[in-house]
Design a protein around this motif. Structure first.
Motif, PDB file in Angstrom:
ATOM      1  N   VAL A 229     -21.678  16.198  40.026  1.00 30.36           N
ATOM      2  CA  VAL A 229     -22.337  17.409  39.284  1.00 30.36           C
ATOM      3  C   VAL A 229     -21.510  18.400  38.821  1.00 30.36           C
ATOM      4  CG1 VAL A 229     -24.320  19.110  39.466  1.00 30.36           C
ATOM      5  CG2 VAL A 229     -24.526  16.848  40.741  1.00 30.36           C
ATOM      6  N   PHE A 230     -21.601  18.653  37.589  1.00 22.93           N
ATOM      7  CA  PHE A 230     -20.881  19.682  36.870  1.00 22.93           C
ATOM      8  C   PHE A 230     -21.633  20.982  36.378  1.00 22.93           C
ATOM      9  CE2 PHE A 230     -18.598  15.560  36.218  1.00 22.93           C
ATOM     10  CZ  PHE A 230     -17.337  16.146  36.617  1.00 22.93           C
ATOM     11  N   PRO A 231     -21.774  21.952  37.134  1.00 18.86           N
ATOM     12  CA  PRO A 231     -22.723  23.088  36.758  1.00 18.86           C
ATOM     13  C   PRO A 231     -22.071  23.779  35.716  1.00 18.86           C
ATOM     14  CG  PRO A 231     -21.464  23.659  38.732  1.00 18.86           C
ATOM     15  CD  PRO A 231     -21.040  22.264  38.503  1.00 18.86           C
ATOM     16  N   ASP A 232     -23.129  24.494  34.863  1.00 23.47           N
ATOM     17  CA  ASP A 232     -22.532  25.560  33.733  1.00 23.47           C
ATOM     18  C   ASP A 232     -21.555  24.888  32.912  1.00 23.47           C
ATOM     19  OD1 ASP A 232     -24.150  27.140  35.155  1.00 23.47           O
ATOM     20  OD2 ASP A 232     -22.534  28.411  35.653  1.00 23.47           O
ATOM     21  N   PRO A 233     -21.763  23.827  32.358  1.00 23.65           N
ATOM     22  CA  PRO A 233     -20.758  23.230  31.363  1.00 23.65           C
ATOM     23  C   PRO A 233     -20.478  24.097  30.108  1.00 23.65           C
ATOM     24  CG  PRO A 233     -22.847  21.924  31.093  1.00 23.65           C
ATOM     25  CD  PRO A 233     -23.014  22.904  32.321  1.00 23.65           C
ATOM     26  N   SER A 234     -19.493  23.624  29.551  1.00 22.96           N
ATOM     27  CA  SER A 234     -19.124  24.334  28.205  1.00 22.96           C
ATOM     28  C   SER A 234     -19.788  23.766  26.936  1.00 22.96           C
ATOM     29  CB  SER A 234     -17.663  24.434  27.873  1.00 22.96           C
ATOM     30  OG  SER A 234     -17.047  22.916  27.842  1.00 22.96           O
ATOM     31  N   GLU A 235     -20.103  24.343  25.972  1.00 20.61           N
ATOM     32  CA  GLU A 235     -20.781  23.527  24.770  1.00 20.61           C
ATOM     33  C   GLU A 235     -19.948  22.337  24.447  1.00 20.61           C
ATOM     34  OE1 GLU A 235     -21.588  26.550  21.875  1.00 20.61           O
ATOM     35  OE2 GLU A 235     -23.446  27.017  22.635  1.00 20.61           O
ATOM     36  N   ALA A 236     -18.577  22.577  24.313  1.00 19.86           N
ATOM     37  CA  ALA A 236     -17.710  21.610  24.006  1.00 19.86           C
ATOM     38  C   ALA A 236     -17.676  20.377  24.720  1.00 19.86           C
ATOM     39  CB  ALA A 236     -16.016  22.217  24.122  1.00 19.86           C
ATOM     40  N   PHE A 237     -17.776  20.276  26.081  1.00 17.64           N
ATOM     41  CA  PHE A 237     -18.056  19.378  27.036  1.00 17.64           C
ATOM     42  C   PHE A 237     -19.442  18.726  26.748  1.00 17.64           C
ATOM     43  CE2 PHE A 237     -19.095  18.394  31.881  1.00 17.64           C
ATOM     44  CZ  PHE A 237     -18.744  17.022  31.488  1.00 17.64           C
ATOM     45  N   LEU A 238     -20.509  19.421  26.575  1.00 14.64           N
ATOM     46  CA  LEU A 238     -21.669  18.832  26.318  1.00 14.64           C
ATOM     47  C   LEU A 238     -21.562  18.128  24.733  1.00 14.64           C
ATOM     48  CD1 LEU A 238     -24.471  18.382  26.954  1.00 14.64           C
ATOM     49  CD2 LEU A 238     -25.243  20.540  26.016  1.00 14.64           C
TER      50      LEU A 238
END
Length: 273
Positions: free
Chosen positions: A172-181
């Motif tokens: 689980v990756f919390p608080d992802p960046s917009e770039a990642f998403l």
């Protein structure tokens, strides 16, 4: 290195499922402070991206004519929970083998993240997953005990039926960046979160021509027929079965205690007379 035995009896065309019932884990990665400093776009607070993975090994006995010290051929791997390409998340995998192996630190830079070797002994292997810079700058450390031999000492070893042991984990990756998403929103290996009301997904990053893209999934892997399936329904059934076994054991112990108490009371009554 050890030669301890491990597994249940299976039919002739089924793998030996080694070790205890496979357990599911959920690993939450720590929030990356460095990524805050990198220009990776806005952070999506209270949002999580999860990626199911499976790691383990498949081991084949090479038969009675094999060398004593090369009795098994085995493959160690980390794969997507549904055999999807993990290269969208994982940049490289590092496998730390026993010191008796030549070049025991093995670095795999491209998916599928696996290695094959031969030997006779079982030992613990450290697996370190390094992620792409927009995912997480902290690596994930996993540990897997290589299994070569069936658990049941009375089980007949077969050159056609491998020993298989796997573990399931959901990263689980919390608080992802917009770039990642934006980069992973259409990728089958990734479970997208439920986004906040009113939030609009950033435009997806174009994917290169499929004909030129290297396939990193394991759907057509030569060992695919031996891979285990993991599901919440199966896990619930396993938990229910384990609970029944525990309850039956408790009832048996209570009957034994009651019988002992009765015998004690009889002896006490006899001594008082």
């Amino acid at each position: 290195m050890t030669n301890s035995l491990s597994s249940k009896k299976q039919s002739q065309d089924q793998p030996e499922i080694s070790g205890p019932t496979p357990k599911s884990h959920r690993t939450t990665m720590g929030k990356s402070e460095d990524n805050e400093k990198k220009n990776l776009g806005k952070k999506l607070r209270d949002v999580e991206i999860s990626v199911p993975i499976v790691y383990g090994n498949i081991a084949f006995w090479l038969g009675k004519k094999a060398s004593e010290y090369q009795s098994h051929k085995w493959t160690l791997y980390v794969r997507g929970g549904n055999n999807d390409d993990l290269g969208v998340i994982v940049k490289r995998a590092v496998f730390q083998l026993h010191s008796s192996f030549s070049n025991p630190t093995r670095v795999v830079e491209t998916p599928p993240f696996e290695l094959s070797e031969s030997g006779w002994g079982e030992f613990e292997i450290a697996i370190t997953l390094h992620f792409h810079s927009d995912v997480c700058d902290k690596p994930l450390n996993l540990y897997h005990h290589l299994k070569l031999y069936p658990e049941d000492e009375n089980s007949t070893m077969s050159t056609k039926r491998p020993v298989v042991v796997e573990s399931y984990d959901e990263i689980v990756f919390p608080d992802p960046s917009e770039a990642f998403l934006a980069r992973v929103q259409n990728h089958p290996a990734v479970n997208l979160p439920r986004l906040p009301a009113g939030f609009t997904l950033p435009p997806p990053i174009p994917v290169e021509d499929a004909s030129k893209r290297r396939r990193g999934d394991t759907k057509d892997h030569p060992l695919n027929q031996w891979f285990m399936n993991f599901s919440e329904a199966d896990e619930l059934l396993q938990l229910a079965a384990a609970r029944q076994q525990v309850q039956a054991h408790i009832a048996k112990l209570r009957r034994q205690i009651s019988l002992i108490d009765g015998q004690h009371q009889q002896l006490k009554s006899s001594s008082d007379q």
